[in-house]
Scaffold this motif. Structure first.
Motif, mmCIF file in Angstrom:
data_model
loop_
_atom_site.group_PDB
_atom_site.id
_atom_site.type_symbol
_atom_site.label_atom_id
_atom_site.label_comp_id
_atom_site.label_asym_id
_atom_site.label_seq_id
_atom_site.Cartn_x
_atom_site.Cartn_y
_atom_site.Cartn_z
ATOM 1 N N LEU A 63 0.815 -1.208 0.000
ATOM 2 C CA LEU A 63 0.000 0.000 0.000
ATOM 3 C C LEU A 63 0.848 1.257 0.000
ATOM 4 O O LEU A 63 0.502 2.262 -0.630
ATOM 5 C CB LEU A 63 -0.937 -0.014 1.218
ATOM 6 N N ARG A 64 1.982 1.211 0.700
ATOM 7 C CA ARG A 64 2.890 2.364 0.690
ATOM 8 C C ARG A 64 3.447 2.584 -0.711
ATOM 9 O O ARG A 64 3.528 3.721 -1.192
ATOM 10 C CB ARG A 64 4.043 2.128 1.673
ATOM 11 N N GLN A 65 3.840 1.499 -1.384
ATOM 12 C CA GLN A 65 4.348 1.616 -2.746
ATOM 13 C C GLN A 65 3.268 2.108 -3.698
ATOM 14 O O GLN A 65 3.565 2.750 -4.712
ATOM 15 C CB GLN A 65 4.891 0.267 -3.216
ATOM 16 N N ALA A 66 2.024 1.798 -3.361
ATOM 17 C CA ALA A 66 0.905 2.239 -4.187
ATOM 18 C C ALA A 66 0.501 3.685 -3.895
ATOM 19 O O ALA A 66 -0.410 4.211 -4.532
ATOM 20 C CB ALA A 66 -0.288 1.318 -3.976
ATOM 21 N N GLY A 67 1.151 4.312 -2.906
ATOM 22 C CA GLY A 67 0.897 5.714 -2.622
ATOM 23 C C GLY A 67 -0.053 6.002 -1.480
ATOM 24 O O GLY A 67 -0.488 7.149 -1.309
#
Length: 241
Positions: free
Chosen positions: A152-156
């Motif tokens: 989720l962090r990589q997805a923004g």
């Protein structure tokens, strides 16, 4: 409220896992190995604290029906959520960016409900909470939250959104544990056995669908060994208490 507080303790590792990732993002291999350990713990809990316990109060055909019903219920629910954009909710690759935030949140809640209901049901009879089930829920939630938070962090996803997701999931899981205790408090042993079998089927389906693929892909050659270690750890806790 007793079931609620035990459920809150068991699901609190969701917040811990997310906080660890926000503090320092682990490597994919470490995340995969932690997930393998958690999968082994849950498999042991399903085998010895759900199915074996249920087999003492219900016939084999009843247990098979409960297992099938739990597996099919989770499968259908998960399939509907996947089609709405929640397919990759626990991936650590950032694939969540192509999905739906609402579906991801709903799927995350769906994953946590069966184990929380089971945790609450272990209080029935006045013998206290099952240490093995509590440990299984706590330990398995940790890698689930870590893997999903990485993705989720990589997805923004923002920190506020992550806090809302895991805080809400933790609260719902605690409520599910309280409901499990309240609903089964006066139930006969056969009914409790059916619920345990139902939850076992749902948990096994969830494991193969969301946890084991991630662990196998990123954990490397020792993934199987770490899974057995998790299984042995939970079995030891079950045997001790």
């Amino acid at each position: 409220m007793t079931g609620f507080w035990w459920g809150l303790l068991g699901s609190s590792s969701l917040l811990i896992g997310a906080a660890l990732v926000l503090w320092r993002t682990p490597s994919r291999r470490l995340t995969g190995l932690i997930m393998a350990f958690g999968a082994g713990v849950l498999i042991s809990a399903v085998a010895y604290d759900l199915v074996e316990d249920a087999s003492r109060s219900a016939s084999g055909w009843v247990l098979l029906a409960g297992l099938a019903a739990g597996a099919l219920t989770f499968f259908v629910g998960d399939l509907l959520i996947d089609r709405r954009g929640g397919r990759d909710r626990k991936r650590s690759t950032g694939a969540q960016s192509e999905g739906s935030g609402g579906a991801i949140a709903l799927g995350t809640v769906l994953d946590g409900i069966p184990e929380s209901v089971v945790l609450g049901s272990t209080l029935v009879g006045g013998g206290g909470v099952s240490v093995a089930v509590l440990a299984a829920v706590f330990i398995s939630n940790l890698p689930e939250a870590m893997s999903a938070t990485v993705g989720l962090r990589q997805a923004g996803a923002s920190t506020a959104r992550l806090a809302l997701l895991w805080g809400g999931t933790t609260l719902v899981s605690a409520v599910a544990a309280g409901v499990g205790y309240a609903a089964l408090g006066s139930a006969d042993p056969a009914t409790i056995a059916v619920v345990q079998a139902f939850a076992a089927g749902a948990l096994l389906t969830m494991l193969v669908d969301t946890m084991i693929p991630e662990a196998t892909e990123f954990g490397g050659p020792v993934t199987g060994l770490v899974t057995v270690l998790g299984f042995a750890t939970a079995f030891g806790l079950s045997a001790l208490g």
